[in-house]
Design an enzyme around this catalytic site. Structure first.
Site, PDB file in Angstrom:
ATOM      1  CB  ALA A  67     -42.107 104.859  50.672  1.00 24.87           C
ATOM      2  N   GLY A 110     -44.425 100.553  52.478  1.00 26.51           N
ATOM      3  CA  GLY A 110     -45.431 100.965  51.496  1.00 26.51           C
ATOM      4  C   GLY A 110     -45.804  99.829  50.549  1.00 26.51           C
ATOM      5  CD  GLU A 113     -48.130 101.507  54.759  1.00 29.31           C
ATOM      6  OE1 GLU A 113     -47.212 101.988  54.059  1.00 29.31           O
ATOM      7  OE2 GLU A 113     -48.517 102.047  55.807  1.00 29.31           O
ATOM      8  CD  GLU A 133     -43.398 101.265  57.210  1.00 31.20           C
ATOM      9  OE1 GLU A 133     -43.349 100.264  57.960  1.00 31.20           O
ATOM     10  OE2 GLU A 133     -44.229 101.376  56.285  1.00 31.20           O
TER      11      GLU A 133
HETATM   12  C1  HXC Z   1     -35.026 102.922  48.146  1.00 35.67           C
HETATM   13  C2  HXC Z   1     -34.369 100.726  48.131  1.00 35.67           C
HETATM   14  C3  HXC Z   1     -35.419 100.377  49.010  1.00 35.67           C
HETATM   15  C4  HXC Z   1     -36.317 101.414  49.422  1.00 35.67           C
HETATM   16  C5  HXC Z   1     -34.299  98.601  48.571  1.00 35.67           C
HETATM   17  N1  HXC Z   1     -33.700  99.598  47.887  1.00 35.67           N
HETATM   18  N2  HXC Z   1     -35.339  99.055  49.261  1.00 35.67           N
HETATM   19  N3  HXC Z   1     -34.172 101.976  47.711  1.00 35.67           N
HETATM   20  N4  HXC Z   1     -36.074 102.663  48.965  1.00 35.67           N
HETATM   21  N5  HXC Z   1     -37.351 101.181  50.214  1.00 35.67           N
HETATM   22  C6  HXC Z   1     -32.522  99.514  47.027  1.00 35.67           C
HETATM   23  C7  HXC Z   1     -31.245  99.343  47.840  1.00 35.67           C
HETATM   24  O1  HXC Z   1     -30.772 100.584  48.308  1.00 35.67           O
HETATM   25  C8  HXC Z   1     -30.335  98.734  46.816  1.00 35.67           C
HETATM   26  O2  HXC Z   1     -29.865  99.748  45.953  1.00 35.67           O
HETATM   27  C9  HXC Z   1     -31.272  97.837  46.001  1.00 35.67           C
HETATM   28  O3  HXC Z   1     -32.580  98.344  46.223  1.00 35.67           O
HETATM   29  C10 HXC Z   1     -31.241  96.394  46.441  1.00 35.67           C
HETATM   30  O4  HXC Z   1     -31.460  96.332  47.831  1.00 35.67           O
HETATM   31  P1  HXC Z   1     -30.469  95.607  48.872  1.00 35.67           P
HETATM   32  O5  HXC Z   1     -30.675  96.223  50.200  1.00 35.67           O
HETATM   33  O6  HXC Z   1     -29.068  95.596  48.343  1.00 35.67           O
HETATM   34  O7  HXC Z   1     -31.036  94.113  48.819  1.00 35.67           O
HETATM   35  P2  HXC Z   1     -31.041  93.028  49.997  1.00 35.67           P
HETATM   36  O8  HXC Z   1     -29.711  93.017  50.708  1.00 35.67           O
HETATM   37  O9  HXC Z   1     -31.531  91.772  49.374  1.00 35.67           O
HETATM   38  O10 HXC Z   1     -32.100  93.550  51.072  1.00 35.67           O
HETATM   39  C11 HXC Z   1     -33.468  93.643  50.688  1.00 35.67           C
HETATM   40  C12 HXC Z   1     -34.257  94.453  51.745  1.00 35.67           C
HETATM   41  C13 HXC Z   1     -33.579  95.803  51.988  1.00 35.67           C
HETATM   42  C14 HXC Z   1     -34.323  93.643  53.049  1.00 35.67           C
HETATM   43  C15 HXC Z   1     -35.672  94.602  51.207  1.00 35.67           C
HETATM   44  O11 HXC Z   1     -33.342  96.442  50.714  1.00 35.67           O
HETATM   45  C16 HXC Z   1     -34.373  96.748  52.811  1.00 35.67           C
HETATM   46  O12 HXC Z   1     -34.373  96.618  54.048  1.00 35.67           O
HETATM   47  N6  HXC Z   1     -35.022  97.717  52.174  1.00 35.67           N
HETATM   48  C17 HXC Z   1     -35.759  98.749  52.867  1.00 35.67           C
HETATM   49  C18 HXC Z   1     -37.065  98.224  53.384  1.00 35.67           C
HETATM   50  C19 HXC Z   1     -37.833  99.287  54.124  1.00 35.67           C
HETATM   51  O13 HXC Z   1     -37.344  99.837  55.143  1.00 35.67           O
HETATM   52  N7  HXC Z   1     -39.048  99.649  53.647  1.00 35.67           N
HETATM   53  C20 HXC Z   1     -39.846 100.667  54.258  1.00 35.67           C
HETATM   54  C21 HXC Z   1     -39.563 101.996  53.625  1.00 35.67           C
HETATM   55  S1  HXC Z   1     -40.468 103.313  54.376  1.00 35.67           S
HETATM   56  P3  HXC Z   1     -28.294  99.907  45.597  1.00 35.67           P
HETATM   57  O14 HXC Z   1     -28.252 101.153  44.765  1.00 35.67           O
HETATM   58  O15 HXC Z   1     -27.571  99.973  46.895  1.00 35.67           O
HETATM   59  O16 HXC Z   1     -28.012  98.645  44.827  1.00 35.67           O
HETATM   60  C22 HXC Z   1     -42.033 103.146  53.795  1.00 35.67           C
HETATM   61  C23 HXC Z   1     -43.017 104.156  54.288  1.00 35.67           C
HETATM   62  C24 HXC Z   1     -44.302 104.085  53.545  1.00 35.67           C
HETATM   63  O17 HXC Z   1     -42.341 102.296  53.030  1.00 35.67           O
HETATM   64  C25 HXC Z   1     -45.086 105.325  53.815  1.00 35.67           C
HETATM   65  C26 HXC Z   1     -46.147 105.601  52.811  1.00 35.67           C
HETATM   66  C27 HXC Z   1     -45.816 105.615  51.390  1.00 35.67           C
END
Ligand code: HXC
Length: 259
Positions: A67, A110, A113, A133
Site C-alpha cells: 500500500a 498489500g 495480499e 508492515e
Molecule cells: C510508497 C513506495 C513504497 C510504498 C516503495 N516506494 N515502496 N512508496 N509506498 N509501499 C517508493 C520509494 O519511496 C521510492 O520513491 C521508490 O518507490 C523506489 O523505492 P526504493 O525504496 O528507493 O527502492 P529499493 O531501495 O530498491 O527498495 C525496494 C523496497 C522498499 C525494499 C521494496 O521500497 C520498501 O521497503 N518499500 C516498502 C515496502 C513495505 O513496507 N510495504 C508494506 C506497505 S504497508 P522515491 O520517491 O524515494 O524514489 C501495506 C499495508 C497493506 O502494504 C494494508 C492494506 C492495503
C-alpha cells in the site's frame, strides 16, 4: 475507460484480459486510486463475454511494494475507517472469472495480499514475497494474516508477519503459496499459457468451480461439500455439460458456448 495507474489489454490472448499495474517509479505502490482502477477494470472484464480469464501483473522489478505508505502516513484510525478501502478489495474478491497474478520482483504488504486475492500465482525467479508492515509499525490489513496463514501454515506466516522477512519465489512455491516459478523473461507468457488453458473450458463450469474452491476458505467441510454438490448438479443444466461429455464419447474436442 481510461486509467491513470493501470494499463488494460482486453485481449492479450484469445479470451484473456490483462491488467498491468503502472506506477513503476513508486514500485507500483497501491494508492487508493490504483486500487479503484483495478476494481473498475475487473468489473468490466468480468462482464465482458469475450473474456474467460484475467491476468494481473506489474513489471519485472515490482508486482507491487505494498500500500502507498506516503498516502497512509498521516491518517488516523477514523480516516482509515471512513475511507473504507477494503470495500474495494471485497469487490475484487467477488470477481467471478479466474484471476492469475503474474509476479516479478517485489510482492510486499498489500502487493502480496493482492496476489493472494488472485486465484493462482505465477512468479519469476526474481520474485520476493513478504508482509513487512511490522517494520513500519503496523500489520497486514488486506488478508495477510489470514490468506497467508492458510496458504503456508502458521510457522512460516508468523515468521513473515512478525519479522518482516521476505521469501523467494522458490520458497513460496515449496510452501504452496504460488503455482509456478519460471525465468523472468517467461512469467507473463506462463501466466498467459495458464489463462489460455482455462479459457478453453466451459466458462460456467470454471466460474462454479472457482466459487466452490473459494468456499473451502469460508466454511466447514460438510457445508462446503453441500455447496460443491449444488454447483455440480447445476452444471447439468448447461449445454456445455452435454457438449463436454458428448465430445468425450465421440472422441472430439469440445466446443464450449458458455450456455
Ligand atoms: C510508497 C513506495 C513504497 C510504498 C516503495 N516506494 N515502496 N512508496 N509506498 N509501499 C517508493 C520509494 O519511496 C521510492 O520513491 C521508490 O518507490 C523506489 O523505492 P526504493 O525504496 O528507493 O527502492 P529499493 O531501495 O530498491 O527498495 C525496494 C523496497 C522498499 C525494499 C521494496 O521500497 C520498501 O521497503 N518499500 C516498502 C515496502 C513495505 O513496507 N510495504 C508494506 C506497505 S504497508 P522515491 O520517491 O524515494 O524514489 C501495506 C499495508 C497493506 O502494504 C494494508 C492494506 C492495503
Amino acid at each position: 475507460m481510461s486509467y491513470e495507474f493501470i494499463l488494460v489489454n482486453p485481449q492479450v490472448a484469445p479470451f484473456v484480459g490483462l491488467i498491468q499495474l503502472n506506477r513503476p517509479k513508486e514500485l507500483n505502490a497501491l494508492n487508493l486510486q490504483l486500487m479503484g482502477e483495478i476494481k473498475e477494470a475487473l468489473l468490466q472484464l468480468d462482464e465482458d463475454e469475450n473474456i474467460r480469464a484475467i491476468i494481473i501483473t506489474g513489471n519485472d522489478r515490482a508486482f507491487a511494494a505494498g500500500a502507498d505508505i506516503k498516502q497512509m502516513a498521516g491518517r488516523n484510525a477514523i480516516d482509515m475507517l471512513k475511507i473504507d478501502q477494503f470495500s474495494t478489495w471485497d469487490s475484487i474478491r467477488k470477481t467471478k472469472k479466474p484471476i492469475i497474478a503474474a509476479v516479478s520482483g517485489f510482492a510486499l504488504g498489500g502487493g502480496c495480499e493482492l496476489c493472494m486475492l488472485c486465484d493462482m500465482i505465477v512468479a519469476s525467479e526474481t520474485a520476493q514475497f513478504g508482509q513487512p508492515e511490522i517494520n513500519i509499525g503496523v500489520m497486514p490489513g488486506a488478508g495477510g494474516t489470514q490468506r497467508l496463514t492458510r496458504a503456508v501454515g502458521k510457522a512460516r506466516a508468523m515468521e513473515m508477519v512478525l519479522t518482516g522477512n521476505f521469501i523467494t519465489a522458490e520458497e513460496a512455491r515449496e510452501a504452496g503459496l504460488i503455482n509456478k516459478v519460471v525465468p523472468v523473461q517467461l512469467y507473463l507468457d506462463e501466466a498467459i499459457k495458464m489463462a489460455s488453458k482455462i479459457a478453453e473450458k466451459s466458462p460456467i463450469a470454471v466460474q462454479m468451480a472457482k466459487e466452490s474452491v473459494l468456499k473451502a476458505f469460508d466454511t466447514g467441510l460438510q457445508e462446503g461439500l453441500f455447496f460443491e454438490r449444488k454447483n455440480f448438479y447445476m452444471l447439468f443444466a448447461t449445454e456445455d455439460q452435454k457438449e463436454g461429455m458428448n465430445a468425450f464419447i465421440e472422441k472430439r474436442k469440445p466446443e464450449f458456448k458458455n450456455k
